[in-house]
Design an enzyme around this catalytic site. Structure first.
Site, PDB file in Angstrom:
ATOM      1  NE  ARG A   1     -34.249   0.570 -20.815  1.00 38.24           N
ATOM      2  CZ  ARG A   1     -33.919   0.067 -21.993  1.00 38.24           C
ATOM      3  NH1 ARG A   1     -32.913  -0.781 -22.082  1.00 38.24           N
ATOM      4  NH2 ARG A   1     -34.576   0.421 -23.073  1.00 38.24           N
TER       5      ARG A   1
ATOM      6  CG  ASP B   1     -30.470  -1.308 -19.273  1.00 33.39           C
ATOM      7  OD1 ASP B   1     -31.071  -1.740 -20.274  1.00 33.39           O
ATOM      8  OD2 ASP B   1     -30.011  -0.157 -19.206  1.00 33.39           O
ATOM      9  CG  ASP B   2     -34.047  -4.192 -22.260  1.00 29.58           C
ATOM     10  OD1 ASP B   2     -33.118  -5.023 -22.207  1.00 29.58           O
ATOM     11  OD2 ASP B   2     -34.358  -3.598 -23.310  1.00 29.58           O
TER      12      ASP B   2
ATOM     13  CG  ASP C   1     -25.543  -8.933 -30.023  1.00 26.10           C
ATOM     14  OD1 ASP C   1     -25.039  -8.196 -30.893  1.00 26.10           O
ATOM     15  OD2 ASP C   1     -26.773  -9.057 -29.876  1.00 26.10           O
TER      16      ASP C   1
ATOM     17  CG  HIS D   1     -37.032  -6.027 -26.203  1.00 21.88           C
ATOM     18  ND1 HIS D   1     -36.788  -5.570 -27.473  1.00 21.88           N
ATOM     19  CD2 HIS D   1     -36.091  -5.462 -25.421  1.00 21.88           C
ATOM     20  CE1 HIS D   1     -35.743  -4.759 -27.454  1.00 21.88           C
ATOM     21  NE2 HIS D   1     -35.293  -4.682 -26.222  1.00 21.88           N
TER      22      HIS D   1
HETATM   23  N1  UDP Z   1     -27.223   0.880 -24.146  1.00 24.38           N
HETATM   24  C1  UDP Z   1     -26.000   1.462 -23.912  1.00 24.38           C
HETATM   25  N2  UDP Z   1     -25.753   2.689 -24.458  1.00 24.38           N
HETATM   26  C2  UDP Z   1     -26.663   3.356 -25.186  1.00 24.38           C
HETATM   27  C3  UDP Z   1     -27.920   2.753 -25.428  1.00 24.38           C
HETATM   28  C4  UDP Z   1     -28.165   1.507 -24.905  1.00 24.38           C
HETATM   29  O1  UDP Z   1     -25.166   0.881 -23.234  1.00 24.38           O
HETATM   30  O2  UDP Z   1     -26.375   4.464 -25.627  1.00 24.38           O
HETATM   31  C5  UDP Z   1     -27.504  -0.446 -23.570  1.00 24.38           C
HETATM   32  C6  UDP Z   1     -28.803  -0.484 -22.782  1.00 24.38           C
HETATM   33  O3  UDP Z   1     -28.585  -0.086 -21.465  1.00 24.38           O
HETATM   34  C7  UDP Z   1     -29.215  -1.926 -22.915  1.00 24.38           C
HETATM   35  C8  UDP Z   1     -28.687  -2.313 -24.298  1.00 24.38           C
HETATM   36  O4  UDP Z   1     -27.665  -1.363 -24.611  1.00 24.38           O
HETATM   37  O5  UDP Z   1     -28.609  -2.735 -21.935  1.00 24.38           O
HETATM   38  C9  UDP Z   1     -29.774  -2.292 -25.373  1.00 24.38           C
HETATM   39  O6  UDP Z   1     -30.367  -1.031 -25.395  1.00 24.38           O
HETATM   40  P1  UDP Z   1     -31.925  -0.825 -25.711  1.00 24.38           P
HETATM   41  O7  UDP Z   1     -32.719  -1.780 -24.878  1.00 24.38           O
HETATM   42  O8  UDP Z   1     -32.231   0.633 -25.540  1.00 24.38           O
HETATM   43  O9  UDP Z   1     -32.026  -1.130 -27.253  1.00 24.38           O
HETATM   44  P2  UDP Z   1     -32.362  -2.448 -28.057  1.00 24.38           P
HETATM   45  O10 UDP Z   1     -31.112  -2.757 -28.810  1.00 24.38           O
HETATM   46  O11 UDP Z   1     -32.740  -3.526 -27.096  1.00 24.38           O
HETATM   47  O12 UDP Z   1     -33.497  -2.041 -28.922  1.00 24.38           O
HETATM   48 MN    MN Z   2     -33.615  -3.583 -25.195  1.00 22.90          MN
END
Ligand code: UDP
Ligand code: MN
Length: 261
Positions: free
Chosen positions: A29, A102-103, A193, A217
């Site tokens: 990422r 980071d996405d 959050d 997303h």
């Molecule tokens: N993240 C983290 N530790 C983890 C998994 C995810 O810090 O073990 C962070 C990741 O880098 C990103 C955010 O948490 O900034 C959200 O992760 P992800 O996009 O994989 O999952 P989402 O919640 O968006 O589905």
């Molecule tokens: Mn994400």
């Protein structure tokens, strides 16, 4: 004596941008960020991670921060990172704290333009919820003899990014500063959050200002129209089941070269 007062023109150096990441995502990422929007805010953007990484430390000009938080994807680890992000912002002395995942792609010039509409000496919590109604939780207050209470509040989705003014952050300090953000998270047992929203909306009674231009997303990216891209503050991407990507609709890019747009 005739000098006109310009109330607030937001400068890059007024902003502290934090990006939450984890060791498993550094290689998948971070390059997309470092090769694109990071270049517009190299001295203002910091990556909060959970392992020392000399390669990316070098790539980011020393802007990787090892939070020493656990690298597992649990609520506690994520609150731990947010807590370190918040404390580093407080130390930075900057006027605005803006968090992203980071996405996210951050449209840096537009972020500054957005912040310029608000006074950092006032209390501002800017972001976008991803649920249609405020979150409702049941809280047992400090006095056990009282009945558990229904508590309702909005929170800005971390995956879309959000910003907090310095004035508000200072008011949050007694409850959330110096690592105490983790304690609040533990108390309500909700993600980072959501904990942020709880502290600001419920504990401090300051309202979230909804800014539609933040995008996570959780929204379908393909519905964002190309002629409004320049107005948006953040974008994101994700890969769904069966390999379909939730990505912006932009012509002229190869899926091989740039699957995330
Ligand atoms: N993240 C983290 N530790 C983890 C998994 C995810 O810090 O073990 C962070 C990741 O880098 C990103 C955010 O948490 O900034 C959200 O992760 P992800 O996009 O994989 O999952 P989402 O919640 O968006 O589905
Ligand atoms: Mn994400």
């Amino acid at each position: 004596a005739t000098a006109t007062m310009v109330p607030f023109t937001t400068n890059l150096n007024d902003v502290f941008i934090s990006v939450k990441t984890t060791k498993h995502y550094h290689h998948s990422r971070l390059p997309a960020i470092i090769d694109t929007w990071f270049q517009f805010a190299r001295n203002q953007t910091w990556f909060f991670t959970d392992r020392d990484d000399p390669y990316f430390q070098n790539q980011t000009n020393g802007h990787m921060i090892n939070t020493k938080c656990s690298s597992s994807h649990n609520r506690r680890a994520l609150c731990c990172k947010m807590s370190v992000e918040f404390d580093r912002f407080l130390d930075s002395g900057r006027k605005w704290f803006c968090h992203f995942d980071d996405d996210n792609y951050v449209n840096v010039p537009r972020l500054l333009k957005l912040l310029d509409n608000y006074n950092p000496r006032e209390d501002w919590y800017l972001g976008k919820p991803s649920i249609p109604a405020p979150l409702e939780i049941i809280r047992q207050g400090p006095e056990p003899q009282k009945r558990p209470q229904k508590v309702k509040f909005w929170f800005a989705t971390g995956g879309a990014g959000f910003c907090i003014s310095r004035a508000l952050a200072l008011k949050m300090t007694p409850v959330a500063g110096g690592g105490k953000f983790i304690t609040v998270g533990d108390r309500i047992r909700l993600p980072d959050d959501v904990t942020m929203g709880y502290i600001i909306e419920y504990l401090l009674k300051k309202q979230l200002t909804v800014v539609e231009q933040f995008h996570s997303h959780l929204e379908p990216m393909k519905f964002l129209s190309k002629d409004t891209f320049h107005e948006q503050v953040s974008f994101s991407y994700s890969k769904g089941p069966r390999d379909e990507w939730n990505i912006l609709k932009i012509d002229g890019f190869d899926m091989k070269d740039d699957p995330k747009r």
